[in-house]
Design a protein around this motif. Structure first.
Motif, PDB file in Angstrom:
ATOM      1  N   LYS A   1      60.707 -39.496  23.835  1.00  0.00           N
ATOM      2  CA  LYS A   1      61.192 -39.112  22.648  1.00  0.00           C
ATOM      3  C   LYS A   1      62.142 -38.044  22.757  1.00  0.00           C
ATOM      4  O   LYS A   1      63.359 -38.517  22.482  1.00  0.00           O
ATOM      5  CB  LYS A   1      59.869 -37.808  21.674  1.00  0.00           C
ATOM      6  CG  LYS A   1      59.129 -39.565  21.331  1.00  0.00           C
ATOM      7  CD  LYS A   1      57.848 -38.810  20.199  1.00  0.00           C
ATOM      8  CE  LYS A   1      58.610 -37.927  19.225  1.00  0.00           C
ATOM      9  NZ  LYS A   1      58.049 -37.347  18.159  1.00  0.00           N
ATOM     10  N   ASN A   2      62.094 -36.642  24.298  1.00  0.00           N
ATOM     11  CA  ASN A   2      62.668 -36.585  24.166  1.00  0.00           C
ATOM     12  C   ASN A   2      62.994 -35.591  26.088  1.00  0.00           C
ATOM     13  O   ASN A   2      62.286 -35.636  26.218  1.00  0.00           O
ATOM     14  CB  ASN A   2      62.852 -35.035  23.736  1.00  0.00           C
ATOM     15  CG  ASN A   2      63.068 -35.380  22.020  1.00  0.00           C
ATOM     16  OD1 ASN A   2      63.870 -35.566  21.886  1.00  0.00           O
ATOM     17  ND2 ASN A   2      62.542 -34.465  21.753  1.00  0.00           N
ATOM     18  N   VAL A   3      64.131 -35.879  26.903  1.00  0.00           N
ATOM     19  CA  VAL A   3      63.936 -35.149  27.771  1.00  0.00           C
ATOM     20  C   VAL A   3      64.221 -33.802  28.155  1.00  0.00           C
ATOM     21  O   VAL A   3      65.280 -33.073  26.915  1.00  0.00           O
ATOM     22  CB  VAL A   3      65.302 -36.208  28.688  1.00  0.00           C
ATOM     23  CG1 VAL A   3      65.434 -35.311  29.959  1.00  0.00           C
ATOM     24  CG2 VAL A   3      65.239 -37.859  28.724  1.00  0.00           C
ATOM     25  N   LEU A   4      63.408 -32.866  28.392  1.00  0.00           N
ATOM     26  CA  LEU A   4      63.022 -31.638  28.224  1.00  0.00           C
ATOM     27  C   LEU A   4      64.199 -31.708  29.662  1.00  0.00           C
ATOM     28  O   LEU A   4      64.496 -30.513  29.641  1.00  0.00           O
ATOM     29  CB  LEU A   4      61.969 -31.761  28.152  1.00  0.00           C
ATOM     30  CG  LEU A   4      60.834 -31.921  27.372  1.00  0.00           C
ATOM     31  CD1 LEU A   4      59.949 -31.225  26.897  1.00  0.00           C
ATOM     32  CD2 LEU A   4      61.485 -31.572  25.503  1.00  0.00           C
TER      33      LEU A   4
ATOM     34  N   SER B   1      53.936 -33.773  20.322  1.00  0.00           N
ATOM     35  CA  SER B   1      54.159 -35.035  21.453  1.00  0.00           C
ATOM     36  C   SER B   1      53.303 -34.455  22.344  1.00  0.00           C
ATOM     37  O   SER B   1      54.252 -32.660  23.193  1.00  0.00           O
ATOM     38  CB  SER B   1      55.657 -35.688  20.681  1.00  0.00           C
ATOM     39  OG  SER B   1      55.909 -36.057  20.240  1.00  0.00           O
ATOM     40  N   PRO B   2      53.236 -35.261  23.211  1.00  0.00           N
ATOM     41  CA  PRO B   2      52.520 -34.452  24.865  1.00  0.00           C
ATOM     42  C   PRO B   2      53.885 -34.951  25.478  1.00  0.00           C
ATOM     43  O   PRO B   2      54.441 -35.211  25.413  1.00  0.00           O
ATOM     44  CB  PRO B   2      52.085 -35.912  25.132  1.00  0.00           C
ATOM     45  CG  PRO B   2      51.189 -37.407  24.182  1.00  0.00           C
ATOM     46  CD  PRO B   2      52.599 -36.397  23.057  1.00  0.00           C
ATOM     47  N   ILE B   3      53.624 -33.532  26.830  1.00  0.00           N
ATOM     48  CA  ILE B   3      55.201 -33.487  27.837  1.00  0.00           C
ATOM     49  C   ILE B   3      54.339 -33.893  28.972  1.00  0.00           C
ATOM     50  O   ILE B   3      53.149 -33.622  29.352  1.00  0.00           O
ATOM     51  CB  ILE B   3      55.314 -32.152  27.455  1.00  0.00           C
ATOM     52  CG1 ILE B   3      55.763 -31.618  26.456  1.00  0.00           C
ATOM     53  CG2 ILE B   3      56.385 -31.885  29.393  1.00  0.00           C
ATOM     54  CD1 ILE B   3      56.221 -30.330  26.303  1.00  0.00           C
ATOM     55  N   VAL B   4      54.804 -34.680  29.558  1.00  0.00           N
ATOM     56  CA  VAL B   4      54.251 -34.936  31.487  1.00  0.00           C
ATOM     57  C   VAL B   4      55.442 -35.079  31.569  1.00  0.00           C
ATOM     58  O   VAL B   4      56.847 -34.612  31.867  1.00  0.00           O
ATOM     59  CB  VAL B   4      54.125 -36.671  31.026  1.00  0.00           C
ATOM     60  CG1 VAL B   4      52.643 -36.473  29.986  1.00  0.00           C
ATOM     61  CG2 VAL B   4      54.798 -38.143  30.382  1.00  0.00           C
ATOM     62  N   LYS B   5      55.311 -34.806  33.738  1.00  0.00           N
ATOM     63  CA  LYS B   5      56.210 -34.666  34.782  1.00  0.00           C
ATOM     64  C   LYS B   5      56.024 -36.397  34.996  1.00  0.00           C
ATOM     65  O   LYS B   5      55.569 -36.656  35.724  1.00  0.00           O
ATOM     66  CB  LYS B   5      56.204 -33.261  35.625  1.00  0.00           C
ATOM     67  CG  LYS B   5      57.202 -33.648  36.287  1.00  0.00           C
ATOM     68  CD  LYS B   5      57.102 -32.626  36.942  1.00  0.00           C
ATOM     69  CE  LYS B   5      58.552 -32.289  38.611  1.00  0.00           C
ATOM     70  NZ  LYS B   5      58.401 -31.713  39.285  1.00  0.00           N
ATOM     71  N   ILE B   6      57.638 -36.518  35.279  1.00  0.00           N
ATOM     72  CA  ILE B   6      57.563 -38.736  35.631  1.00  0.00           C
ATOM     73  C   ILE B   6      57.957 -37.783  36.978  1.00  0.00           C
ATOM     74  O   ILE B   6      58.275 -38.091  38.020  1.00  0.00           O
ATOM     75  CB  ILE B   6      58.691 -39.316  35.588  1.00  0.00           C
ATOM     76  CG1 ILE B   6      58.679 -39.326  34.136  1.00  0.00           C
ATOM     77  CG2 ILE B   6      58.787 -40.415  35.910  1.00  0.00           C
ATOM     78  CD1 ILE B   6      57.937 -39.123  32.986  1.00  0.00           C
ATOM     79  N   ASP B   7      56.662 -38.837  37.833  1.00  0.00           N
ATOM     80  CA  ASP B   7      56.209 -38.598  39.224  1.00  0.00           C
ATOM     81  C   ASP B   7      57.404 -39.849  39.918  1.00  0.00           C
ATOM     82  O   ASP B   7      57.612 -39.345  41.485  1.00  0.00           O
ATOM     83  CB  ASP B   7      54.943 -38.476  39.996  1.00  0.00           C
ATOM     84  CG  ASP B   7      54.159 -37.493  39.063  1.00  0.00           C
ATOM     85  OD1 ASP B   7      54.679 -36.777  39.729  1.00  0.00           O
ATOM     86  OD2 ASP B   7      53.041 -37.999  38.834  1.00  0.00           O
TER      87      ASP B   7
ATOM     88  N   VAL C   1      59.705 -34.910  29.843  1.00  0.00           N
ATOM     89  CA  VAL C   1      60.207 -35.756  28.372  1.00  0.00           C
ATOM     90  C   VAL C   1      58.809 -35.609  27.882  1.00  0.00           C
ATOM     91  O   VAL C   1      57.693 -35.272  28.110  1.00  0.00           O
ATOM     92  CB  VAL C   1      60.549 -36.764  29.426  1.00  0.00           C
ATOM     93  CG1 VAL C   1      61.400 -37.336  29.941  1.00  0.00           C
ATOM     94  CG2 VAL C   1      58.551 -37.751  29.750  1.00  0.00           C
ATOM     95  N   SER C   2      58.999 -35.290  26.698  1.00  0.00           N
ATOM     96  CA  SER C   2      58.149 -35.331  25.386  1.00  0.00           C
ATOM     97  C   SER C   2      58.224 -37.134  25.317  1.00  0.00           C
ATOM     98  O   SER C   2      58.875 -37.734  25.415  1.00  0.00           O
ATOM     99  CB  SER C   2      58.700 -34.945  24.444  1.00  0.00           C
ATOM    100  OG  SER C   2      59.469 -35.078  23.501  1.00  0.00           O
ATOM    101  N   ILE C   3      56.341 -36.941  24.779  1.00  0.00           N
ATOM    102  CA  ILE C   3      56.193 -39.417  24.744  1.00  0.00           C
ATOM    103  C   ILE C   3      56.022 -38.777  23.751  1.00  0.00           C
ATOM    104  O   ILE C   3      54.884 -38.807  22.646  1.00  0.00           O
ATOM    105  CB  ILE C   3      55.500 -40.352  26.549  1.00  0.00           C
ATOM    106  CG1 ILE C   3      54.262 -38.839  26.406  1.00  0.00           C
ATOM    107  CG2 ILE C   3      56.245 -39.402  27.773  1.00  0.00           C
ATOM    108  CD1 ILE C   3      53.133 -39.096  27.133  1.00  0.00           C
ATOM    109  N   GLU C   4      56.410 -40.743  23.395  1.00  0.00           N
ATOM    110  CA  GLU C   4      54.819 -41.054  22.165  1.00  0.00           C
ATOM    111  C   GLU C   4      54.520 -42.436  22.748  1.00  0.00           C
ATOM    112  O   GLU C   4      54.915 -43.270  22.906  1.00  0.00           O
ATOM    113  CB  GLU C   4      55.619 -41.700  21.185  1.00  0.00           C
ATOM    114  CG  GLU C   4      55.952 -42.890  19.832  1.00  0.00           C
ATOM    115  CD  GLU C   4      56.315 -43.111  18.860  1.00  0.00           C
ATOM    116  OE1 GLU C   4      56.093 -43.781  18.487  1.00  0.00           O
ATOM    117  OE2 GLU C   4      57.735 -42.668  18.146  1.00  0.00           O
ATOM    118  N   ILE C   5      53.427 -41.924  22.725  1.00  0.00           N
ATOM    119  CA  ILE C   5      52.013 -42.954  23.829  1.00  0.00           C
ATOM    120  C   ILE C   5      51.617 -44.543  22.375  1.00  0.00           C
ATOM    121  O   ILE C   5      52.007 -44.417  21.128  1.00  0.00           O
ATOM    122  CB  ILE C   5      50.041 -42.087  23.013  1.00  0.00           C
ATOM    123  CG1 ILE C   5      50.647 -41.159  23.890  1.00  0.00           C
ATOM    124  CG2 ILE C   5      49.961 -43.939  23.727  1.00  0.00           C
ATOM    125  CD1 ILE C   5      50.843 -41.119  25.363  1.00  0.00           C
ATOM    126  N   THR C   6      52.018 -45.399  22.914  1.00  0.00           N
ATOM    127  CA  THR C   6      52.460 -46.825  21.986  1.00  0.00           C
ATOM    128  C   THR C   6      51.217 -47.798  22.612  1.00  0.00           C
ATOM    129  O   THR C   6      50.713 -48.780  21.784  1.00  0.00           O
ATOM    130  CB  THR C   6      53.672 -48.052  22.276  1.00  0.00           C
ATOM    131  OG1 THR C   6      53.749 -47.804  24.277  1.00  0.00           O
ATOM    132  CG2 THR C   6      54.990 -46.385  22.179  1.00  0.00           C
TER     133      THR C   6
END
Length: 85
Positions: A78-81, A27-33, A61-66
């Motif tokens: 998906k998960n808060v890292l 799953s992709p991991i992104v940082k929320i701005d 967070v790891s995400i699921e692209i919808t």
């Protein structure tokens, strides 16, 4: 009438492009701005804006692209890292 002319300095900006990161399950991991007007987290990944449902600013967070479009993606957490402080 007075006419005001403004000069704007042309400054060079440096942009840091991070390598894409993935969770152990791929799953992709992104940082929320920030948050958008609908309360979704806003991140950037591979040149696209990603709107993430269920994310808060400064979380990682790891995400699921919808949904994926040419200029943006929609995703859900998906998960808060790393939680927001």
């Amino acid at each position: 009438e007075d006419v005001v002319v403004a000069e704007i300095e042309n400054k060079e900006e440096s942009v840091v492009i991070e390598e894409p990161r993935f969770d152990v399950d791929g799953s992709p991991i992104v940082k929320i701005d920030s948050l958008d007007l609908e309360g979704r987290g806003v991140a950037r990944r591979e040149g696209k804006v990603v709107f993430v449902t269920g994310a808060l600013p400064h979380e990682e967070v790891s995400i699921e692209i919808t949904r994926s479009k040419s200029s943006y993606e929609q995703a859900k957490v998906k998960n808060v890292l790393k939680a927001s402080p």
